[in-house]
Design a protein around this motif. Structure first.
Motif, PDB file in Angstrom:
ATOM      1  N   VAL B 255       0.834  -1.197   0.000  1.00  0.00           N
ATOM      2  CA  VAL B 255       0.000   0.000   0.000  1.00  0.00           C
ATOM      3  C   VAL B 255       0.871   1.250   0.000  1.00  0.00           C
ATOM      4  CG1 VAL B 255      -1.529   1.371   1.466  1.00  0.00           C
ATOM      5  CG2 VAL B 255      -2.033  -1.033   1.030  1.00  0.00           C
ATOM      6  N   ILE B 282      -7.000  -3.735   4.335  1.00  0.00           N
ATOM      7  CA  ILE B 282      -6.719  -2.624   3.433  1.00  0.00           C
ATOM      8  C   ILE B 282      -6.563  -3.045   1.987  1.00  0.00           C
ATOM      9  CG2 ILE B 282      -5.667  -0.877   4.926  1.00  0.00           C
ATOM     10  CD1 ILE B 282      -2.958  -2.108   4.263  1.00  0.00           C
ATOM     11  N   GLU B 284      -8.283  -4.848   0.262  1.00  0.00           N
ATOM     12  CA  GLU B 284      -9.554  -4.901  -0.426  1.00  0.00           C
ATOM     13  C   GLU B 284     -10.183  -3.513  -0.495  1.00  0.00           C
ATOM     14  OE1 GLU B 284     -13.593  -7.574  -0.162  1.00  0.00           O
ATOM     15  OE2 GLU B 284     -12.263  -7.377   1.560  1.00  0.00           O
ATOM     16  N   ILE B 285      -9.628  -2.619   0.263  1.00  0.00           N
ATOM     17  CA  ILE B 285     -10.198  -1.275   0.366  1.00  0.00           C
ATOM     18  C   ILE B 285      -9.511  -0.307  -0.581  1.00  0.00           C
ATOM     19  CG2 ILE B 285     -10.548   0.667   1.922  1.00  0.00           C
ATOM     20  CD1 ILE B 285     -12.228  -1.697   2.643  1.00  0.00           C
ATOM     21  N   ILE B 286      -8.220  -0.464  -0.696  1.00  0.00           N
ATOM     22  CA  ILE B 286      -7.475   0.505  -1.489  1.00  0.00           C
ATOM     23  C   ILE B 286      -7.915   0.456  -2.947  1.00  0.00           C
ATOM     24  CG2 ILE B 286      -5.562  -1.018  -2.093  1.00  0.00           C
ATOM     25  CD1 ILE B 286      -3.713   1.426  -1.608  1.00  0.00           C
ATOM     26  N   SER B 287      -7.751   1.568  -3.560  1.00  0.00           N
ATOM     27  CA  SER B 287      -8.163   1.644  -4.943  1.00  0.00           C
ATOM     28  C   SER B 287      -6.949   1.930  -5.806  1.00  0.00           C
ATOM     29  CB  SER B 287      -9.195   2.759  -5.108  1.00  0.00           C
ATOM     30  OG  SER B 287      -9.438   2.990  -6.456  1.00  0.00           O
TER      31      SER B 287
END
Lengths: 339, 339
Positions: B255, B282, B284-287
């Motif tokens: 990340v 995170i 799965e959350i980060i774009s």
DNA sequence: TATTTATTCGCAATCGGTTGCATGGATACT
DNA sequence: AGTATCCATGCAACCGATTGCGAATAAATA
């Protein structure tokens, strides 16, 4: 081979009494430095290791602190624990950590086990479920220091480490209002717990201050779990209100809400603004970045540790500060900003 | 008042011997159920609580398991610990958890303290720094069960719980290659630790398989810390190579890399594809969503716990399985997909 | 030299359960 | 009735370190 060396072995070898050996090892003043030296050297040579069982039995303390937390695998909690462990360890205390998994029963069991294990102190963050507190009586009877952190309950002579959840809830809500929201949903955890209740109160206080009215559909009580997204969507559906802001009582759940909304094409912050709680790493990662309340976990852990340790060492000066209130901070990011 | 009830008190009250009380409380077969009943009832009535210090001293065990981890506030580690705690607790064991903070010295200290505290078993995930292992000798001499998980070291008669890091590294790298990368950077942790070394080996194996050459600038050794982003950027600058793929040895660092790149306007996955490791929330959350290796923390914890417990209970059947290899899984998300 | 005063150290009890072995009484068998 | 068998329980040692109190030795004072 198993080297089970006792102070008796050392005493025999050196032709002195076990008492002298014990005193030497503990640097007791009434032993000549010559003998001390002899003992220490010989002890090291034969690889002597103290038997804590016996020592504990003698002076009835274990140099161990018990901790009960709801669950240890959350960012916030593991951070707090890390802080506690650091302080405890620096002062020669071991930490026995157990989880209640949000169950009152498990919490009671853990409290009992830890009591019997002879912990010198107990630190607790309460489970969702807990509504009776008799499992702490044994500690209070024996005046074993007891401390609550984060999810707390007030007892006399029992320190408490928290943040000002009411104020934090107020800050978060006020911020949303100032960004133009006037129909704000509050997603909270179990209201039996001070942290969620206080945040809720803060939320209502902010509404009152700005003349907004609070109605039942504005509140959603959940487990604040990552997969409570459906519960959230369900709530949106049945309460026919059109929310323009959401204050969620932790970041995990806030993220769950955001994802549900984004999946439905709802624009954040344009259509709905969101503020979370905890400042978890994900809050800074998710897009849009999540506004949240920063909540100093490591510091809370260290303070909790220090408080307990000074109780244990008999520093009464801390007595006065029965409740330690940590500062929180509203962190404003994209998810709540008026565009 | 402090109710310090001992078995002697009970013995007096009931006009029997302390031995009988002890046996009754432990449900010893040679006591009539009538007396047992009397004792148990009376014990409960007067609020008797066993003194573990004395009990431990007698049978020389503490029903306590020691754990040493690098640090407990990471998603992965706290999840593993949660699993260990659950199993241990279910079997009546307490967990003493301590952190090495990646320092070999602290690890040694912790090992010593836990040994003296009389833990019945020790579970360790090694620090970055650790290169000598004599601090575990005392345990082996006394044949106290010792187990390593995740960051391990092989000893005989010493179980080990890991995933197949080499294969996982291979899978991640092969995936990148199949997505068209042919100049892949590997960002790893301390190569003294098996996990990072193995993943690196897997990485190289994949390169070999596809005829890609590995050169020194393709490797970056870091602390895998969230704020190692600068180190990463620095490396990109000095190694003038143009990477089109990155395999990072944990998600946190992945990340950090992604954020550094995105900030510089680099497009992911178009210009550079990335795969992480751990499947932290995170990821799965980060774009864009981060492709990663799923790594079953809770299960690892539970298995570690079970393994130790069966050692403690003397079930030798586990002996055969000295190394437990958990399955990992490559999770493909946007960050590595050819568009 | 006799006596007081420190210094050093040992005796023995204590912490509270556990457990091998012995004992007394009840029951069973010849 | 006499002896073997069993059952339920008590005695006492033990786990290993700690500590109050007293004793012995050494040093200081008169």
């Amino acid at each position: 081979m198993a080297n089970k060396i006792t102070i008796y072995d050392i005493a025999d070898a050196l032709n002195i009494s076990p008492a002298t050996v014990s005193r030497s090892l503990n640097d007791h003043p009434s032993i000549s430095s010559k003998t001390k030296e002899r003992v220490v050297v010989h002890a090291k040579k034969v690889g002597y290791r103290i038997n804590k069982f016996a020592a504990n039995l003698s002076h009835q303390k274990s140099n161990t602190i018990g901790v009960i937390v709801p669950k240890l695998n959350s960012y916030f909690m593991s951070t707090v624990l890390s802080g506690i462990e650091k302080i405890a360890n620096d002062h020669g205390y071991n930490l026995i950590i157990s989880q209640s998994f949000e169950s009152e029963n498990k919490e009671k069991l853990n409290a009992k086990t830890l009591f019997e294990s002879g912990v010198d102190a107990l630190m607790v963050s309460l489970a969702f479920e807990t509504i009776t507190y008799d499992h702490f009586e044994a500690y209070r009877e024996q005046s074993i220091p007891l401390l609550f952190f984060d999810r707390v309950q007030q007892f006399k002579n029992c320190p408490t480490i928290v943040i000002d959840n009411l104020q934090a809830g107020f800050d978060a809500t006020e911020h949303l209002i100032q960004q133009g929201c006037n129909n704000i949903l509050h997603v909270c955890g179990n209201l039996k717990r001070n942290v969620y209740l206080d945040r809720f109160e803060g939320y209502k206080k902010a509404l009152r201050k700005y003349g907004l009215k609070y109605e039942r559909p504005n509140l959603l009580e959940t487990n604040l779990d990552l997969n409570d997204g459906k519960v959230f969507l369900e709530h949106l559906k049945i309460s026919k209100k059109k929310f323009d802001g959401i204050f969620v009582s932790n970041d995990t759940m806030a993220v769950a809400c955001m994802r549900s909304l984004l999946k439905r094409g709802v624009k954040i912050p344009e259509e709905i603004k969101i503020v979370g709680f905890n400042n978890d790493p994900i809050s800074e990662i998710i897009s849009p970045n999540l506004s949240t309340i920063d909540y100093p976990g490591f510091k809370m852990g260290k303070l909790a540790g220090q408080s307990i340790i000074s109780h244990l060492k008999g520093n009464i000066n801390i007595q006065s500060a029965e409740t330690i209130l940590l500062n929180h901070q509203l962190i404003i990011r994209e998810s709540s900003l008026k565009k």
